[in-house]
Write a protein that holds these residues in place. Structure first.
Motif, short mmCIF file in Angstrom:
data_model
loop_
_atom_site.label_atom_id
_atom_site.label_comp_id
_atom_site.label_asym_id
_atom_site.label_seq_id
_atom_site.Cartn_x
_atom_site.Cartn_y
_atom_site.Cartn_z
N TYR A 78 6.22 1.35 -13.24
CA TYR A 78 4.80 1.56 -12.94
C TYR A 78 4.04 2.09 -14.15
CZ TYR A 78 0.63 2.73 -10.20
OH TYR A 78 -0.66 2.81 -9.71
N TYR A 93 0.83 -0.10 -13.85
CA TYR A 93 -0.42 0.63 -13.58
C TYR A 93 -1.58 0.00 -14.34
CZ TYR A 93 -3.75 4.56 -14.02
OH TYR A 93 -4.86 5.36 -14.04
N PRO A 112 1.93 2.91 -6.71
CA PRO A 112 3.27 2.52 -7.16
C PRO A 112 4.12 1.90 -6.05
CG PRO A 112 3.25 4.86 -6.74
CD PRO A 112 1.85 4.37 -6.47
N ARG A 161 3.57 9.03 -11.64
CA ARG A 161 3.49 8.26 -12.89
C ARG A 161 3.36 9.19 -14.09
NH1 ARG A 161 -0.39 6.36 -16.38
NH2 ARG A 161 -2.05 7.34 -15.14
N SER A 217 9.32 1.73 -8.35
CA SER A 217 8.65 1.50 -9.64
C SER A 217 8.37 2.79 -10.42
CB SER A 217 7.33 0.74 -9.43
OG SER A 217 6.40 1.54 -8.72
N ASN A 218 8.45 3.95 -9.76
CA ASN A 218 8.25 5.22 -10.47
C ASN A 218 9.57 5.89 -10.85
OD1 ASN A 218 5.60 5.73 -11.13
ND2 ASN A 218 5.08 6.71 -9.19
#
Length: 262
Positions: free
Chosen positions: A114, A118, A125, A155, A196-197
């Protein structure tokens, strides 16, 4: 989806879940043979230097095509599980092959997916990836490393490290102290689904063995990007029934065989 309830609890807590034998032996052998026979894959792959100058080779695909990689990315066993883990309908964001060769394959620096995505207009996320081992992944040949539970950090700002983009080193140093490092060792055909984080990285491959992998990445429908980027926006994903996967693989291999003999 009730079938994935225990996995979702683990995913929410740890940021990842390992699924052994996601692909069976025949499906995995086909993936290995196709990827190493595929001239187009070799021609379109490119390198990314790590912080020490070693190169990781990868090939990214934003579109689903009539090939085995795409068939795996839209297979029911992956899409249904990812939808359950992320709590929403998912669509194909992209897929890529990581080709980490013996003795020369570079590292991936600590990062969050992310941290990149982002900037592609994804507000949240609510995204994830599925890494499938083509070769056996071990500490010696640079398997994936994750910080268990680090997706709860949120993030982290990212910046350039070599040709790659890595997470802020000051925060990474603290995260490494506070969260357990897990080496995700996988047999061929096994996979890891991760948020994703989640902070993750891999070492250089200093061994005599290759470490190739297919990574399928997904976004959720509700997280449809608000602007165009190099990866696609939402479109419904036509999933492939699991019993059709081998057929798709044999068809792709037949095409490659014809091309090489023609």
């Amino acid at each position: 989806m009730a079938a994935f309830e225990s996995e979702k609890e683990e995913f929410d807590r740890d940021g990842f879940v390992i699924v052994r034998n996601l692909l069976n032996s025949e499906e995995t052998e086909l993936l290995a043979k196709i990827s190493r026979t595929d001239a187009n894959l070799a021609e379109t792959a490119y390198g990314r230097e790590d912080g020490k100058g070693a190169v990781v080779t990868l090939a990214v695909r934003n579109e689903l095509k009539q090939d085995y990689y795409s068939s795996i990315a839209k297979s029911q066993r992956i899409v249904d599980r990812m939808s359950a883990l992320l709590g929403d309908e998912v669509y194909h964001y992209h897929h890529k092959l990581i080709l980490k060769e013996p003795r020369v394959g570079g590292a991936w620096e600590w990062h969050q997916d992310y941290g990149y995505w982002y900037n592609n207009g994804c507000l949240t996320p609510d995204m994830g990836s599925c890494l499938i081992a083509i070769d056996r992944a071990t500490q010696e040949n640079g398997c994936l490393q994750v910080l268990r539970g680090s997706h709860h950090i949120g993030r982290i700002n990212h910046g350039p490290i070599g040709d790659q983009t890595g997470a802020d080193l000051e925060r990474v140093a603290v995260a490494v102290e506070r969260y357990e490092t897990v080496y995700v060792e996988l047999e061929p055909g096994s996979a890891v689904f991760f948020h994703s984080n989640l902070l993750h990285r891999s070492d250089q491959n200093t061994s005599e063995n290759p470490r190739w992998a297919l990574i399928c990445c997904y976004n959720t429908k509700k997280n449809d990007p608000y602007k165009e980027s190099r990866h696609p926006g939402y479109s419904p994903l036509d999933t492939l029934p699991d019993d059709q996967l081998l057929k798709a693989g044999h068809h792709h291999l037949e095409q490659l065989t014809q091309q090489s003999s023609g």
